[in-house]
Scaffold this motif. Structure first.
Motif, PDB file in Angstrom:
ATOM      1  N   LEU A  27      12.105  36.233  95.109  1.00 26.84           N
ATOM      2  CA  LEU A  27      12.239  37.551  95.728  1.00 26.84           C
ATOM      3  C   LEU A  27      11.631  37.569  97.130  1.00 26.84           C
ATOM      4  O   LEU A  27      12.221  38.094  98.075  1.00 26.84           O
ATOM      5  CB  LEU A  27      11.577  38.608  94.853  1.00 26.84           C
ATOM      6  N   GLU A  31      13.497  38.102 100.867  1.00 27.37           N
ATOM      7  CA  GLU A  31      13.033  39.062 101.866  1.00 27.37           C
ATOM      8  C   GLU A  31      12.761  38.383 103.202  1.00 27.37           C
ATOM      9  O   GLU A  31      13.189  38.858 104.261  1.00 27.37           O
ATOM     10  CB  GLU A  31      11.765  39.758 101.355  1.00 27.37           C
ATOM     11  N   CYS A  56       8.831  40.965  86.974  1.00 27.18           N
ATOM     12  CA  CYS A  56       8.791  41.874  88.124  1.00 27.18           C
ATOM     13  C   CYS A  56       9.199  43.304  87.790  1.00 27.18           C
ATOM     14  O   CYS A  56       9.203  44.163  88.676  1.00 27.18           O
ATOM     15  CB  CYS A  56       9.702  41.347  89.238  1.00 27.18           C
ATOM     16  N   LEU A  58      12.085  44.245  87.287  1.00 28.56           N
ATOM     17  CA  LEU A  58      13.284  44.435  88.096  1.00 28.56           C
ATOM     18  C   LEU A  58      14.530  44.192  87.256  1.00 28.56           C
ATOM     19  O   LEU A  58      14.675  43.128  86.649  1.00 28.56           O
ATOM     20  CB  LEU A  58      13.272  43.473  89.294  1.00 28.56           C
ATOM     21  N   CYS A  67      24.101  44.488  92.084  1.00 30.76           N
ATOM     22  CA  CYS A  67      22.885  43.718  92.343  1.00 30.76           C
ATOM     23  C   CYS A  67      22.529  43.756  93.824  1.00 30.76           C
ATOM     24  O   CYS A  67      21.368  43.931  94.201  1.00 30.76           O
ATOM     25  CB  CYS A  67      23.077  42.282  91.870  1.00 30.76           C
ATOM     26  N   VAL A  70      20.972  47.076  94.672  1.00 34.92           N
ATOM     27  CA  VAL A  70      19.605  47.198  94.147  1.00 34.92           C
ATOM     28  C   VAL A  70      18.611  46.446  95.034  1.00 34.92           C
ATOM     29  O   VAL A  70      17.547  46.964  95.388  1.00 34.92           O
ATOM     30  CB  VAL A  70      19.540  46.669  92.699  1.00 34.92           C
ATOM     31  N   LEU A  71      18.953  45.227  95.411  1.00 38.80           N
ATOM     32  CA  LEU A  71      18.038  44.408  96.215  1.00 38.80           C
ATOM     33  C   LEU A  71      17.898  44.939  97.635  1.00 38.80           C
ATOM     34  O   LEU A  71      16.792  44.940  98.198  1.00 38.80           O
ATOM     35  CB  LEU A  71      18.521  42.961  96.234  1.00 38.80           C
ATOM     36  N   CYS A  72      18.984  45.398  98.207  1.00 36.07           N
ATOM     37  CA  CYS A  72      18.913  45.949  99.566  1.00 36.07           C
ATOM     38  C   CYS A  72      18.046  47.205  99.596  1.00 36.07           C
ATOM     39  O   CYS A  72      17.270  47.416 100.529  1.00 36.07           O
ATOM     40  CB  CYS A  72      20.316  46.251 100.095  1.00 36.07           C
ATOM     41  N   GLU A  73      18.165  48.022  98.560  1.00 35.18           N
ATOM     42  CA  GLU A  73      17.349  49.236  98.487  1.00 35.18           C
ATOM     43  C   GLU A  73      15.886  48.895  98.246  1.00 35.18           C
ATOM     44  O   GLU A  73      14.996  49.482  98.873  1.00 35.18           O
ATOM     45  CB  GLU A  73      17.864  50.154  97.373  1.00 35.18           C
ATOM     46  N   ARG A  74      15.623  47.929  97.376  1.00 35.22           N
ATOM     47  CA  ARG A  74      14.244  47.572  97.040  1.00 35.22           C
ATOM     48  C   ARG A  74      13.484  47.036  98.249  1.00 35.22           C
ATOM     49  O   ARG A  74      12.317  47.387  98.475  1.00 35.22           O
ATOM     50  CB  ARG A  74      14.238  46.519  95.930  1.00 35.22           C
ATOM     51  N   PHE A  75      14.149  46.217  99.068  1.00 40.84           N
ATOM     52  CA  PHE A  75      13.471  45.579 100.197  1.00 40.84           C
ATOM     53  C   PHE A  75      13.851  46.168 101.548  1.00 40.84           C
ATOM     54  O   PHE A  75      13.363  45.712 102.583  1.00 40.84           O
ATOM     55  CB  PHE A  75      13.777  44.076 100.200  1.00 40.84           C
TER      56      PHE A  75
END
Length: 213
Positions: A27, A31, A56, A58, A67, A70-75
């Motif tokens: 992860l 990033e 995590c 997640l 997916c 989700v990852l773009c929003e999280r980071f």
């Protein structure tokens, strides 16, 4: 014949997550790559989804588009820098030597994934992408997470190393005096970025002052 180290600017990296423990490394690497203006092609196994939840908290959706969101929003990542492909998406760019990424990282790498890559089975896109990197002599970094290592594990890793694959165990050093788990994760991620030739400020260079990213 061993392929050379990074000899071209790295603009695109295939990043693969497997079912080994150590997803925080993967992860953080995602990033850091995107923030370094690298386009990431993300692949992940079904077992990696379980590890993501366990380690995590997640939830990685099975659908690539979900997916990615989700990852773009999280980071807080720009969507144009992250593409996610399904495990059987054979028309994805990483599946062909005519359009490979500049480099690939399997982080974390399970011993099952290591064995599959070493054997060249290519049953799923993740393994095929690694096979493409090897045959096209593009940098491939494998971050194996298992202990202790059996003779089978060691033989598979040695086979990959002889092909020019960089075997980079996630073994953080303590001479930087880490103050948190995040510091220890950054130590390993910094070493991966170094292998790719991607600039970062995660750790102080030996004899230099820290410049934390």
């Amino acid at each position: 014949m061993l392929y050379p180290s990074v000899s071209r600017p790295v603009r695109t990296v295939t990043l693969a997550w497997t079912g080994a423990s150590g997803l925080p490394y993967g992860l953080r690497l995602l990033e850091c790559l995107v923030r370094a203006d690298i386009t990431v092609w993300l692949l992940y196994s079904q077992a990696a989804q379980i590890v993501a939840q366990q380690e995590c908290g997640l939830t990685l959706p099975s659908q690539p588009a979900q997916c990615r969101a989700v990852l773009c929003e999280r980071f807080g990542l720009p969507e144009n820098k992250l593409l996610v492909f399904g495990r059987d998406e054979w028309f994805a760019p990483p599946a062909s030597g005519s359009n490979p990424a500049d480099a690939m990282v399997i982080c974390p790498a399970s011993m099952g994934a290591v064995a599959a890559v070493a054997a060249g089975t290519s049953d799923h896109l993740l393994e095929r992408a690694a096979d493409v990197c090897i045959k096209e002599r593009r940098p491939l970094v494998v971050v194996p997470r298992e202990t202790p290592l059996s003779v089978i594990h060691l033989e598979n890793l040695l086979k990959l190393a002889r092909l020019g694959v960089t075997v980079l165990p996630p073994a953080p050093g303590f001479y930087t005096h880490p103050q948190s788990v995040a510091d220890m994760v950054d130590f390993v991620v910094a070493r991966i970025l170094d292998q790719l030739g991607v600039a970062h400020g995660l750790l102080p260079r030996w004899g230099e002052a820290a410049e934390k990213a």
